[in-house]
Design an enzyme around this catalytic site. Structure first.
Site, PDB file in Angstrom:
ATOM      1  N   ARG A  27     -14.035   3.745  13.414  1.00  0.00           N
ATOM      2  CA  ARG A  27     -14.023   4.096  11.989  1.00  0.00           C
ATOM      3  C   ARG A  27     -15.435   4.185  11.404  1.00  0.00           C
ATOM      4  NH1 ARG A  27      -9.112   3.000   8.782  1.00  0.00           N
ATOM      5  NH2 ARG A  27      -7.416   3.578  10.177  1.00  0.00           N
ATOM      6  N   ARG A  31     -15.017   4.478   4.377  1.00  0.00           N
ATOM      7  CA  ARG A  31     -15.275   4.060   2.997  1.00  0.00           C
ATOM      8  C   ARG A  31     -16.443   3.110   2.788  1.00  0.00           C
ATOM      9  NH1 ARG A  31      -9.100   2.657   2.173  1.00  0.00           N
ATOM     10  NH2 ARG A  31      -9.576   2.073   4.309  1.00  0.00           N
ATOM     11  N   ARG A  40     -15.542  12.412  -0.099  1.00  0.00           N
ATOM     12  CA  ARG A  40     -14.095  12.323  -0.311  1.00  0.00           C
ATOM     13  C   ARG A  40     -13.751  12.661  -1.759  1.00  0.00           C
ATOM     14  NH1 ARG A  40     -10.857   6.788  -0.038  1.00  0.00           N
ATOM     15  NH2 ARG A  40     -12.063   6.631  -1.947  1.00  0.00           N
ATOM     16  N   ASP A  77      -7.364  11.915  11.553  1.00  0.00           N
ATOM     17  CA  ASP A  77      -6.481  10.752  11.520  1.00  0.00           C
ATOM     18  C   ASP A  77      -5.444  10.896  12.611  1.00  0.00           C
ATOM     19  OD1 ASP A  77      -6.066   8.324   9.620  1.00  0.00           O
ATOM     20  OD2 ASP A  77      -4.072   8.977  10.214  1.00  0.00           O
ATOM     21  N   TYR A 154       4.876   4.743  12.797  1.00  0.00           N
ATOM     22  CA  TYR A 154       4.693   5.298  11.438  1.00  0.00           C
ATOM     23  C   TYR A 154       5.813   6.271  11.085  1.00  0.00           C
ATOM     24  CZ  TYR A 154       0.117   3.141  11.132  1.00  0.00           C
ATOM     25  OH  TYR A 154      -0.901   2.226  11.066  1.00  0.00           O
TER      26      TYR A 154
HETATM   27  O1  CP3 Z   1     -13.391   6.348  13.674  1.00  0.00           O
HETATM   28  C1  CP3 Z   1     -13.660   7.274  12.873  1.00  0.00           C
HETATM   29  O2  CP3 Z   1     -14.643   7.266  12.115  1.00  0.00           O
HETATM   30  C2  CP3 Z   1     -12.776   8.509  12.895  1.00  0.00           C
HETATM   31  C3  CP3 Z   1     -11.805   8.553  11.874  1.00  0.00           C
HETATM   32  C4  CP3 Z   1     -10.483   7.829  11.971  1.00  0.00           C
HETATM   33  C5  CP3 Z   1      -9.687   7.609  10.802  1.00  0.00           C
HETATM   34  N1  CP3 Z   1      -8.499   7.106  11.206  1.00  0.00           N
HETATM   35  C6  CP3 Z   1     -10.109   7.899   9.429  1.00  0.00           C
HETATM   36  C7  CP3 Z   1      -9.428   7.224   8.303  1.00  0.00           C
HETATM   37  C8  CP3 Z   1      -9.747   7.374  13.066  1.00  0.00           C
HETATM   38  C9  CP3 Z   1     -10.133   7.312  14.538  1.00  0.00           C
HETATM   39  C10 CP3 Z   1      -8.491   6.938  12.565  1.00  0.00           C
HETATM   40  C11 CP3 Z   1      -7.400   6.433  13.419  1.00  0.00           C
HETATM   41  C12 CP3 Z   1      -6.235   5.811  12.808  1.00  0.00           C
HETATM   42  N2  CP3 Z   1      -5.574   6.187  11.673  1.00  0.00           N
HETATM   43  C13 CP3 Z   1      -5.520   4.720  13.366  1.00  0.00           C
HETATM   44  C14 CP3 Z   1      -5.824   4.078  14.695  1.00  0.00           C
HETATM   45  C15 CP3 Z   1      -7.022   3.205  14.645  1.00  0.00           C
HETATM   46  C16 CP3 Z   1      -6.805   1.909  13.933  1.00  0.00           C
HETATM   47  O3  CP3 Z   1      -7.494   1.716  12.914  1.00  0.00           O
HETATM   48  O4  CP3 Z   1      -6.002   1.107  14.392  1.00  0.00           O
HETATM   49  C17 CP3 Z   1      -4.446   4.421  12.506  1.00  0.00           C
HETATM   50  C18 CP3 Z   1      -3.441   3.324  12.697  1.00  0.00           C
HETATM   51  C19 CP3 Z   1      -4.476   5.346  11.436  1.00  0.00           C
HETATM   52  C20 CP3 Z   1      -3.514   5.493  10.317  1.00  0.00           C
HETATM   53  C21 CP3 Z   1      -4.146   5.247   9.027  1.00  0.00           C
HETATM   54  N3  CP3 Z   1      -5.074   6.090   8.439  1.00  0.00           N
HETATM   55  C22 CP3 Z   1      -3.938   4.161   8.156  1.00  0.00           C
HETATM   56  C23 CP3 Z   1      -3.012   3.018   8.433  1.00  0.00           C
HETATM   57  C24 CP3 Z   1      -4.767   4.370   7.052  1.00  0.00           C
HETATM   58  C25 CP3 Z   1      -4.831   3.541   5.800  1.00  0.00           C
HETATM   59  C26 CP3 Z   1      -5.462   2.234   6.071  1.00  0.00           C
HETATM   60  C27 CP3 Z   1      -6.756   2.134   5.383  1.00  0.00           C
HETATM   61  O5  CP3 Z   1      -7.729   1.715   6.020  1.00  0.00           O
HETATM   62  O6  CP3 Z   1      -6.767   2.440   4.177  1.00  0.00           O
HETATM   63  C28 CP3 Z   1      -5.495   5.551   7.267  1.00  0.00           C
HETATM   64  C29 CP3 Z   1      -6.504   6.140   6.360  1.00  0.00           C
HETATM   65  C30 CP3 Z   1      -7.843   6.441   6.941  1.00  0.00           C
HETATM   66  N4  CP3 Z   1      -8.088   7.028   8.148  1.00  0.00           N
HETATM   67  C31 CP3 Z   1      -9.076   6.247   6.264  1.00  0.00           C
HETATM   68  C32 CP3 Z   1     -10.079   6.743   7.124  1.00  0.00           C
HETATM   69  C33 CP3 Z   1     -11.551   6.812   6.854  1.00  0.00           C
HETATM   70  C34 CP3 Z   1      -9.249   5.682   4.871  1.00  0.00           C
HETATM   71  C35 CP3 Z   1      -8.773   6.725   3.918  1.00  0.00           C
HETATM   72  C36 CP3 Z   1      -9.608   6.850   2.689  1.00  0.00           C
HETATM   73  O7  CP3 Z   1     -10.752   7.356   2.763  1.00  0.00           O
HETATM   74  O8  CP3 Z   1      -9.081   6.484   1.649  1.00  0.00           O
END
Ligand code: CP3
Length: 353
Positions: A27, A31, A40, A77, A154
């Site tokens: 990640r 944020r 964003r 994502d 999910y």
């Molecule tokens: O690593 C990176 O920089 C690449 C980007 C990336 C995102 N999501 C961006 C993101 C990657 C590799 C993911 C994978 C992802 N997404 C997973 C597996 C990895 C892990 O963390 O276990 C999962 C379970 C998701 C599903 C997901 N996406 C959730 C549950 C959420 C909300 C949780 C949260 O942190 O708010 C997201 C949103 C998300 N994906 C964000 C980002 C940067 C935050 C969204 C925002 O900017 O508001």
């Protein structure tokens, strides 16, 4: 395409010698970075950011430009696949993902089986191409997907879950339904990752965020088996140069040995298992990625340096270690702490090679 100027990530994933331990951060675009929050805001939302290749490219490059990292990971994502399957994905600030049409019965699964999700994901492949172009060979680009099991959680729960009541209920009450869903997802994940590789991804990672909530037997059947299928199919293509495959099950425990036996090149570790224990379980079969507790970044600089050293020491000498956090970096982390982390890995790790 220009040759890679910094290929130590690829070399370490393939257990080849490297002068120091490579590093990237799960990640890493997100944020905690003010420049990410600004982009964003400009996009108007997270999903628009993912679906606009120019913006996805911009945020992919932000951490690479700010810190001296050894890889870029595509900004996207894992929920792009279920979104393209028509489940009605939305993200609300502070609430995480939601599906308006979750999977509840065989009819839903059949509806999904009739979709062509890969065709709706051109924005992902376009982003990959754009990032490769903009990187100009500085560091490799990692593509990724969710594991079939994690995607299914999910899709069935309709949102992030604590107890996994619906999907585990399905597993024990209607296993044939879950099996059918996992078969569809396994095929989709194979095709999705292959399309990313064709577009230019130089390594791939499968995120199995929720494999750790299963019993050992259920894990082997419903999480590991579909991942093994994905690895087998990807390896069959014999892509040259080799595109290393990393599998990451959060909370994996003793099943790490099973994960390493899938044929993948590397496994990711969360912070609950120590690197020497992990090495003992997998022998020399695969490279290991991890595994600093993300919360260490809330500590003072000298504690970060101390904990980095411990992870390096626990892995020990030799190639096959990719430094990373044990899970994603959290949004409240001060970016300056990442500088401390990166510098510590660069300072201490040459001694182990
Ligand atoms: O690593 C990176 O920089 C690449 C980007 C990336 C995102 N999501 C961006 C993101 C990657 C590799 C993911 C994978 C992802 N997404 C997973 C597996 C990895 C892990 O963390 O276990 C999962 C379970 C998701 C599903 C997901 N996406 C959730 C549950 C959420 C909300 C949780 C949260 O942190 O708010 C997201 C949103 C998300 N994906 C964000 C980002 C940067 C935050 C969204 C925002 O900017 O508001």
């Amino acid at each position: 395409m220009p040759a890679l100027q910094n290929d130590i990530l690829i070399r370490a994933l393939l257990k080849k010698p490297v002068p120091r331990t490579p590093l990237w951060i799960m990640r890493q675009a997100g944020r905690y970075l003010p420049e990410y929050r600004a982009t964003r805001k400009r996009a108007g939302g997270f999903l628009t950011l993912c679906k606009t290749p120019e913006l996805a490219c911009e945020v992919t490059l932000q951490p690479v430009e700010r810190f001296d990292l050894d890889a870029a990971i595509l900004f996207s994502d894992i929920l792009t696949i279920p979104d393209a399957m028509g489940l009605g994905l939305s993200f609300t600030e502070g609430e995480g993902p939601r599906f308006s049409k979750p999977v509840t019965c065989m009819k839903d699964v059949q509806r999904i089986a009739a979709t062509q999700p890969l065709e709706g994901l051109d924005y992902v492949y376009d982003a990959v191409r754009l990032v490769r172009q903009e990187l100009g060979g500085r560091v490799p680009l990692i593509g990724f997907s969710g594991s079939p099991w994690t995607l299914a959680t999910y899709m069935v729960e309709g949102q992030t879950s604590r107890e996994f009541r619906k999907i585990k209920g399905m597993l024990y009450a209607h296993p044939e339904l879950l099996e059918h869903l996992l078969e569809i997802l396994s095929q989709a994940v194979v095709e999705y990752l292959l399309a990313q590789v064709r577009a230019g991804a130089q390594a791939v990672m499968v995120f199995d965020t929720w494999g750790g909530v299963l019993s050992r037997e259920a894990y082997l059947n419903y999480s590991l088996k579909p991942m093994r299928h994905v690895v087998t199919e990807l390896l069959k293509t014999g892509t040259q140069p080799v595109v290393p495959i990393t599998l990451f099950t959060k909370g994996v425990g003793q099943e790490l040995a099973d994960l390493a036996a899938t044929g993948c090149h590397a496994v990711g570790l969360d912070w609950t298992m120590e690197m020497d224990q992990a090495r003992a379980l997998v022998g020399s079969r695969v490279a290991l990625q991890g595994n600093l507790d993300p919360a260490v970044l809330y500590g003072p600089d000298e504690v970060i340096r101390r904990e980095v050293r411990k992870v390096l020491e626990k892995f020990g000498t030799g190639s096959g270690h990719v430094f990373n956090l044990g899970h994603g970096i959290q949004q409240y982390v001060d970016p300056e702490k990442v500088v401390v982390l990166v510098e510590a890995v660069k300072e201490f790790s040459p001694a182990y090679h």
